[in-house]
Design a protein around this motif. Structure first.
Motif, PDB file in Angstrom:
ATOM      1  N   GLU A   1      52.935  -1.540  43.577  1.00 30.59           N
ATOM      2  CA  GLU A   1      53.364  -1.137  44.929  1.00 30.59           C
ATOM      3  C   GLU A   1      53.842   0.308  44.937  1.00 30.59           C
ATOM      4  OE1 GLU A   1      56.197  -4.093  46.168  1.00 30.59           O
ATOM      5  OE2 GLU A   1      54.556  -5.551  46.446  1.00 30.59           O
ATOM      6  N   GLU A   2      54.582   0.666  43.925  1.00 32.44           N
ATOM      7  CA  GLU A   2      55.092   2.038  43.864  1.00 32.44           C
ATOM      8  C   GLU A   2      53.939   3.037  43.711  1.00 32.44           C
ATOM      9  OE1 GLU A   2      58.325   2.620  41.107  1.00 32.44           O
ATOM     10  OE2 GLU A   2      58.786   4.594  41.948  1.00 32.44           O
ATOM     11  N   LEU A   3      52.969   2.689  42.853  1.00 28.32           N
ATOM     12  CA  LEU A   3      51.817   3.584  42.669  1.00 28.32           C
ATOM     13  C   LEU A   3      51.007   3.699  43.964  1.00 28.32           C
ATOM     14  CD1 LEU A   3      50.689   2.419  39.097  1.00 28.32           C
ATOM     15  CD2 LEU A   3      51.785   4.603  39.698  1.00 28.32           C
ATOM     16  N   ARG A   4      50.866   2.572  44.683  1.00 32.08           N
ATOM     17  CA  ARG A   4      50.116   2.601  45.948  1.00 32.08           C
ATOM     18  C   ARG A   4      50.829   3.449  46.990  1.00 32.08           C
ATOM     19  NH1 ARG A   4      49.037  -3.313  44.965  1.00 32.08           N
ATOM     20  NH2 ARG A   4      46.994  -3.281  43.954  1.00 32.08           N
ATOM     21  N   SER A   5      52.141   3.409  46.958  1.00 35.10           N
ATOM     22  CA  SER A   5      52.866   4.216  47.948  1.00 35.10           C
ATOM     23  C   SER A   5      52.711   5.713  47.629  1.00 35.10           C
ATOM     24  CB  SER A   5      54.344   3.802  48.010  1.00 35.10           C
ATOM     25  OG  SER A   5      55.018   4.294  46.871  1.00 35.10           O
ATOM     26  N   ILE A   6      52.473   6.045  46.361  1.00 33.85           N
ATOM     27  CA  ILE A   6      52.274   7.451  45.993  1.00 33.85           C
ATOM     28  C   ILE A   6      50.856   7.911  46.332  1.00 33.85           C
ATOM     29  CG2 ILE A   6      52.162   9.088  44.045  1.00 33.85           C
ATOM     30  CD1 ILE A   6      54.192   7.189  42.595  1.00 33.85           C
ATOM     31  N   LEU A   7      49.871   7.046  46.031  1.00 33.97           N
ATOM     32  CA  LEU A   7      48.472   7.490  46.019  1.00 33.97           C
ATOM     33  C   LEU A   7      47.600   6.885  47.112  1.00 33.97           C
ATOM     34  CD1 LEU A   7      48.312   6.926  42.218  1.00 33.97           C
ATOM     35  CD2 LEU A   7      47.914   9.164  43.234  1.00 33.97           C
ATOM     36  N   GLY A   8      48.117   5.896  47.814  1.00 30.59           N
ATOM     37  CA  GLY A   8      47.274   5.175  48.780  1.00 30.59           C
ATOM     38  C   GLY A   8      46.528   4.068  48.057  1.00 30.59           C
TER      39      GLY A   8
ATOM     40  N   PRO B   1      44.801  10.435  41.187  1.00 27.15           N
ATOM     41  CA  PRO B   1      45.528  11.426  41.973  1.00 27.15           C
ATOM     42  C   PRO B   1      44.618  12.596  42.347  1.00 27.15           C
ATOM     43  CG  PRO B   1      46.007  11.715  39.655  1.00 27.15           C
ATOM     44  CD  PRO B   1      45.125  10.505  39.754  1.00 27.15           C
ATOM     45  N   SER B   2      45.036  13.380  43.329  1.00 29.00           N
ATOM     46  CA  SER B   2      44.255  14.581  43.636  1.00 29.00           C
ATOM     47  C   SER B   2      45.127  15.827  43.753  1.00 29.00           C
ATOM     48  CB  SER B   2      43.438  14.380  44.915  1.00 29.00           C
ATOM     49  OG  SER B   2      44.312  14.332  46.014  1.00 29.00           O
ATOM     50  N   THR B   3      46.420  15.682  43.551  1.00 29.44           N
ATOM     51  CA  THR B   3      47.293  16.866  43.558  1.00 29.44           C
ATOM     52  C   THR B   3      48.262  16.787  42.368  1.00 29.44           C
ATOM     53  OG1 THR B   3      49.073  15.832  44.825  1.00 29.44           O
ATOM     54  CG2 THR B   3      47.319  16.889  46.103  1.00 29.44           C
ATOM     55  N   ALA B   4      48.781  17.955  41.992  1.00 30.33           N
ATOM     56  CA  ALA B   4      49.750  17.998  40.898  1.00 30.33           C
ATOM     57  C   ALA B   4      51.005  17.203  41.256  1.00 30.33           C
ATOM     58  CB  ALA B   4      50.103  19.444  40.564  1.00 30.33           C
ATOM     59  N   ASP B   5      51.372  17.208  42.546  1.00 29.51           N
ATOM     60  CA  ASP B   5      52.553  16.435  42.958  1.00 29.51           C
ATOM     61  C   ASP B   5      52.343  14.940  42.717  1.00 29.51           C
ATOM     62  OD1 ASP B   5      53.986  18.631  43.672  1.00 29.51           O
ATOM     63  OD2 ASP B   5      53.529  18.497  45.828  1.00 29.51           O
ATOM     64  N   GLU B   6      51.125  14.486  43.000  1.00 21.47           N
ATOM     65  CA  GLU B   6      50.847  13.062  42.759  1.00 21.47           C
ATOM     66  C   GLU B   6      50.876  12.742  41.264  1.00 21.47           C
ATOM     67  OE1 GLU B   6      48.057  12.272  46.727  1.00 21.47           O
ATOM     68  OE2 GLU B   6      47.102  12.396  44.755  1.00 21.47           O
TER      69      GLU B   6
ATOM     70  N   ALA C   1      54.424  12.515  40.314  1.00 20.30           N
ATOM     71  CA  ALA C   1      55.084  11.284  40.776  1.00 20.30           C
ATOM     72  C   ALA C   1      54.684  10.096  39.897  1.00 20.30           C
ATOM     73  CB  ALA C   1      54.731  11.019  42.240  1.00 20.30           C
ATOM     74  N   VAL C   2      53.404  10.031  39.529  1.00 20.99           N
ATOM     75  CA  VAL C   2      52.938   8.937  38.667  1.00 20.99           C
ATOM     76  C   VAL C   2      53.644   9.008  37.309  1.00 20.99           C
ATOM     77  CG1 VAL C   2      50.951   8.023  37.388  1.00 20.99           C
ATOM     78  CG2 VAL C   2      50.675   8.705  39.791  1.00 20.99           C
ATOM     79  N   LEU C   3      53.731  10.226  36.758  1.00 19.13           N
ATOM     80  CA  LEU C   3      54.341  10.368  35.436  1.00 19.13           C
ATOM     81  C   LEU C   3      55.840  10.060  35.475  1.00 19.13           C
ATOM     82  CD1 LEU C   3      52.353  13.446  34.097  1.00 19.13           C
ATOM     83  CD2 LEU C   3      52.228  11.087  33.269  1.00 19.13           C
ATOM     84  N   ARG C   4      56.468  10.370  36.599  1.00 21.17           N
ATOM     85  CA  ARG C   4      57.893  10.027  36.712  1.00 21.17           C
ATOM     86  C   ARG C   4      58.101   8.507  36.652  1.00 21.17           C
ATOM     87  NH1 ARG C   4      58.496  14.370  40.384  1.00 21.17           N
ATOM     88  NH2 ARG C   4      58.208  12.906  42.111  1.00 21.17           N
ATOM     89  N   VAL C   5      57.238   7.797  37.362  1.00 26.86           N
ATOM     90  CA  VAL C   5      57.323   6.328  37.310  1.00 26.86           C
ATOM     91  C   VAL C   5      57.086   5.841  35.881  1.00 26.86           C
ATOM     92  CG1 VAL C   5      56.249   4.163  38.074  1.00 26.86           C
ATOM     93  CG2 VAL C   5      56.527   6.054  39.700  1.00 26.86           C
TER      94      VAL C   5
ATOM     95  N   ALA D   1      50.079  22.533  34.417  1.00 28.80           N
ATOM     96  CA  ALA D   1      50.052  21.185  33.862  1.00 28.80           C
ATOM     97  C   ALA D   1      51.309  20.454  34.310  1.00 28.80           C
ATOM     98  CB  ALA D   1      49.980  21.255  32.339  1.00 28.80           C
ATOM     99  N   VAL D   2      51.349  19.166  34.018  1.00 26.09           N
ATOM    100  CA  VAL D   2      52.546  18.381  34.319  1.00 26.09           C
ATOM    101  C   VAL D   2      52.999  17.705  33.027  1.00 26.09           C
ATOM    102  CG1 VAL D   2      53.533  16.533  35.709  1.00 26.09           C
ATOM    103  CG2 VAL D   2      51.712  17.967  36.680  1.00 26.09           C
ATOM    104  N   LEU D   3      54.263  17.865  32.718  1.00 19.21           N
ATOM    105  CA  LEU D   3      54.820  17.224  31.521  1.00 19.21           C
ATOM    106  C   LEU D   3      54.972  15.722  31.757  1.00 19.21           C
ATOM    107  CD1 LEU D   3      57.501  19.917  30.660  1.00 19.21           C
ATOM    108  CD2 LEU D   3      55.513  19.293  29.252  1.00 19.21           C
ATOM    109  N   PRO D   4      55.032  14.945  30.690  1.00 17.02           N
ATOM    110  CA  PRO D   4      55.201  13.497  30.854  1.00 17.02           C
ATOM    111  C   PRO D   4      56.422  13.119  31.701  1.00 17.02           C
ATOM    112  CG  PRO D   4      54.652  14.010  28.583  1.00 17.02           C
ATOM    113  CD  PRO D   4      54.826  15.325  29.280  1.00 17.02           C
TER     114      PRO D   4
END
Ligand code: LAC
Ligand code: ZN
Length: 467
Positions: free
Chosen positions: A13-20, A52-57, A60-64, A174-177
Motif C-alpha cells: 500500500e505504501e509503495l502504491r501510494s508513492i508510485l501509483g 519509478p520515473s523520478t529521483a524523488d520516487e 521515497a522507495v528507498l526510504r521505505v 544518484a540516490v543513496l540507500p
C-alpha cells in the motif's frame, strides 16, 4: 543470510501510494521476467517490482526499504551476465525502465545528459545523427540500459581504442540507500576536485547507490571504418598475432577473437554464413578515422603484421552493410551459445601478450574436466569470454567440475597478471572467486565503503562480496 523483511500488504500500500498502482507489480508474469537477467538459467523471483520515473520516487522507495529493512535490487535492461540484477533475497526490484529520456545532447561541449533507462544503442543512434560518438558498445547494446552499463562498467569491442563506460562519465546524480540524493562529478573534462565518487559508483554493480541521471562525454564520430577479417589455422596463432597488430603503432578500433565453434553457433542461430567461418580462429580488426588514405595504410600494416604471424585468408569489409553484417554475427555469439546448452560464462582478462598462455591453459583445464569450451572476445583488450558448456554432462558432475574448472581458470588468469572480469562484473555468480584476484585488505576496504554508503545493507545484497 541477512534478515530482510518479507513484503506485507502494508508495504505494498505504501509503495502504491508513492508510485501509483500501475507501477507496483506483483503478478506472476512480472515476477517471472524480473526474476531473471541473462545470467545462465538463474531465477530468483522478487516479491514486488516497482517502476519509478523520478529521483524523488526512487528516494521515497528507498526510504521505505531502509526503514523496513527490505532488500532492493536495482535493474536496468536485465542483460547482465554476472547476476547483478537478480533479486536473490526477493524483496523489491527497482526497475529503472521509465527513466528513458535523453535530456540533452550538447553539440558545443560534446556532452550528453541521459536518464539511466535509455537503451544504449538508442542513445548511440541519437548522438550519431548529430555527428557525435558514444563508443561503449556492449554486445547487448540493443537492449541494455546506459544505467546498467554504468553499474557494471560495461565494455565492448571498441573499448580497445576508446575505453570503457567509466571513461565517458563526467558526473552523476544518484540516490543513496537512505533515500538521500547524491550529486557527484561535474560537467567538465578534467576534475581534480576531491575523491572521484562518480568513478567509484561506476562498476559498483548497484550496491552503493541508484543512479538517476548521467552526464556523459562524447567524441566526434569517425567518418570512415574498415574491417579486416583475418583467418588463422589455429587458436594459438591467432592469439599470438594479437599483440603484433599493435606493434606497428596502429591502435585498431577493435581486435576481436573468435574460435571456430563460436562462429559456428552464431551461424546456426542466425542462419547466415560468416566469411572465413571455417578457419580454426579469426580476428576481426577494425580501424576508424577521418582520412581514408590513412586507414588504408593502417589496414596494410595490420595485414602485414597478421600475415607474418601466420594468418591465411584476409578479407576486407569496407561498405557499411557488410561491416554491419560482421558485427551482427559477432554480437549474436553470446545468445547463440546460451541457446545450445546450460553453461557458465567467464570474462577473464590478461595483458594481451599473455593471451596464448591463457587460451592454451583454458583448453587444457577444460579437457581435464571433460568440459566443452567456446572462447571468443575482445582480444585486443586481453579480454576473453570463456564459455563452459554443460552439454549432456550429469548435473552433479557438472556442478562440481565446472566450479573446479572455473577456479583453475581464474587462478591461471591471475598468475598471468590478469583478473576475473573485464566487463561483466562479479555480481552473484563470481562472488565466491573474488579473493583469487583481490587482496584481503582491498576486500576489507570495499566492505567498509559498502557500509558507509549502505549501513542497513539493503541495496543489491548478496553481490560482489564472497558469501
Ligand atoms: C560479448 C559479451 C558476452 O562480448 O560481452 O559478446
Ligand atoms: Zn564482451
Amino acid at each position: 543470510v541477512p534478515a530482510f523483511q518479507i513484503i506485507t500488504t502494508r508495504h505494498l500500500e505504501e509503495l502504491r501510494s508513492i508510485l501509483g498502482n500501475e507501477n507496483v507489480l506483483t503478478d506472476q508474469p512480472a515476477l517471472e521476467i524480473y526474476g531473471r537477467d541473462e545470467t545462465e538459467d538463474l531465477f530468483f523471483p522478487p516479491e514486488v517490482i516497482v517502476r519509478p520515473s523520478t529521483a524523488d520516487e526512487v528516494s521515497a522507495v528507498l526510504r521505505v526499504a531502509s526503514r523496513e529493512r527490505i532488500a532492493v535490487t536495482p535493474r536496468g535492461g536485465g542483460t547482465g551476465l554476472s547476476g547483478g540484477a537478480l533479486p536473490i533475497y526477493g524483496g523489491i526490484v527497482l526497475a529503472m525502465e521509465r527513466f528513458n529520456r535523453i535530456l540533452e545532447i550538447d553539440e558545443v561541449n560534446f556532452q550528453a545528459v541521459v536518464e539511466p533507462g535509455v537503451i544504449t544503442e538508442t542513445f548511440q543512434r541519437a548522438v550519431e545523427e548529430k555527428g557525435l560518438y558514444y563508443p561503449p558498445d556492449p554486445a547487448s547494446r540493443g537492449s541494455s540500459h546506459i544505467g546498467g552499463n554504468l553499474a557494471e562498467c560495461a565494455g565492448g569491442p571498441h573499448a580497445v581504442k576508446y575505453g570503457v563506460t567509466r571513461d565517458y562519465v563526467l558526473a552523476l546524480e544518484a540516490v543513496l540507500p537512505s533515500g538521500k540524493p547524491l550529486h557527484v562529478g561535474a560537467r567538465v573534462l578534467k576534475n581534480a576536485t576531491g575523491y572521484s565518487l562518480a568513478h567509484l559508483l561506476i562498476g559498483s554493480e548497484g550496491t552503493l547507490a541508484v543512479i538517476t541521471k548521467i552526464f556523459l562525454r562524447l567524441l566526434p564520430l569517425p567518418r570512415h571504418r574498415k574491417v579486416l577479417l583475418a583467418a588463422f589455422p589455429s587458436v594459438e596463432k591467432a592469439m599470438t598475432a594479437v599483440a603484433s597488430v599493435f606493434r606497428g603503432g596502429v591502435t585498431p578500433a577493435t581486435c576481436e577473437f573468435l574460435e571456430r565453434a563460436a562462429v559456428e553457433v552464431a551461424e546456426q542461430r542466425l542462419g547466415k554464413k560468416f566469411p572465413n567461418g571455417q578457419a580454426a580462429a579469426q580476428l576481426i580488426i577494425e580501424v576508424d578515422g577521418d582520412h581514408e588514405p590513412a586507414l588504408a595504410e593502417e589496414i596494410q600494416a595490420v595485414a602485414q603484421a597478421v600475415e607474418e604471424q601466420g594468418a591465411t585468408d584476409l578479407l576486407l569489409a569496407e561498405d557499411p552493410p557488410k561491416i554491419r553484417e560482421v558485427w551482427d554475427l559477432r554480437r549474436g555469439i553470446g545468445e547463440a551459445v546460451k541457446a545450445i546448452s546450460a553453461y557458465k560464462e567467464e570474462d577473464t582478462v590478461v595483458p594481451r601478450s599473455r593471451l596464448p598462455e591463457l587460451i592454451a591453459g583454458v583448453k587444457q583445464i577444460c579437457a581435464h574436466h571433460k568440459i566443452r569450451s567456446i572462447c571468443y572476445g575482445h582480444a585486443g583488450d586481453g579480454n576473453v569470454h570463456v564459455n563452459l558448456l554443460k552439454a549432456d554432462m550429469d548435473q552433479n558432475l557438472w556442478a562440481r567440475s565446472s566450479e573446479e574448472a572455473v577456479g583453475e581458470i581464474f587462478r591461471l588468469t591471475v598468475s598471468l597478471g590478469g583478473t576475473l572480469s573485464g566487463e561483466h562484473g562479479i555480481g552473484y555468480v563470481q562472488r565466491g572467486f573474488l579473493p583469487i584476484a583481490v587482496h584481503e585488505e582491498s576486500i576489507r576496504l570495499m566492505t567498509e565503503i559498502k557500509r558507509v554508503f549502505d549501513p542497513a545493507g539493503i541495496l543489491n545484497p548478496g553481490k560482489v562480496f564472497p558469501p
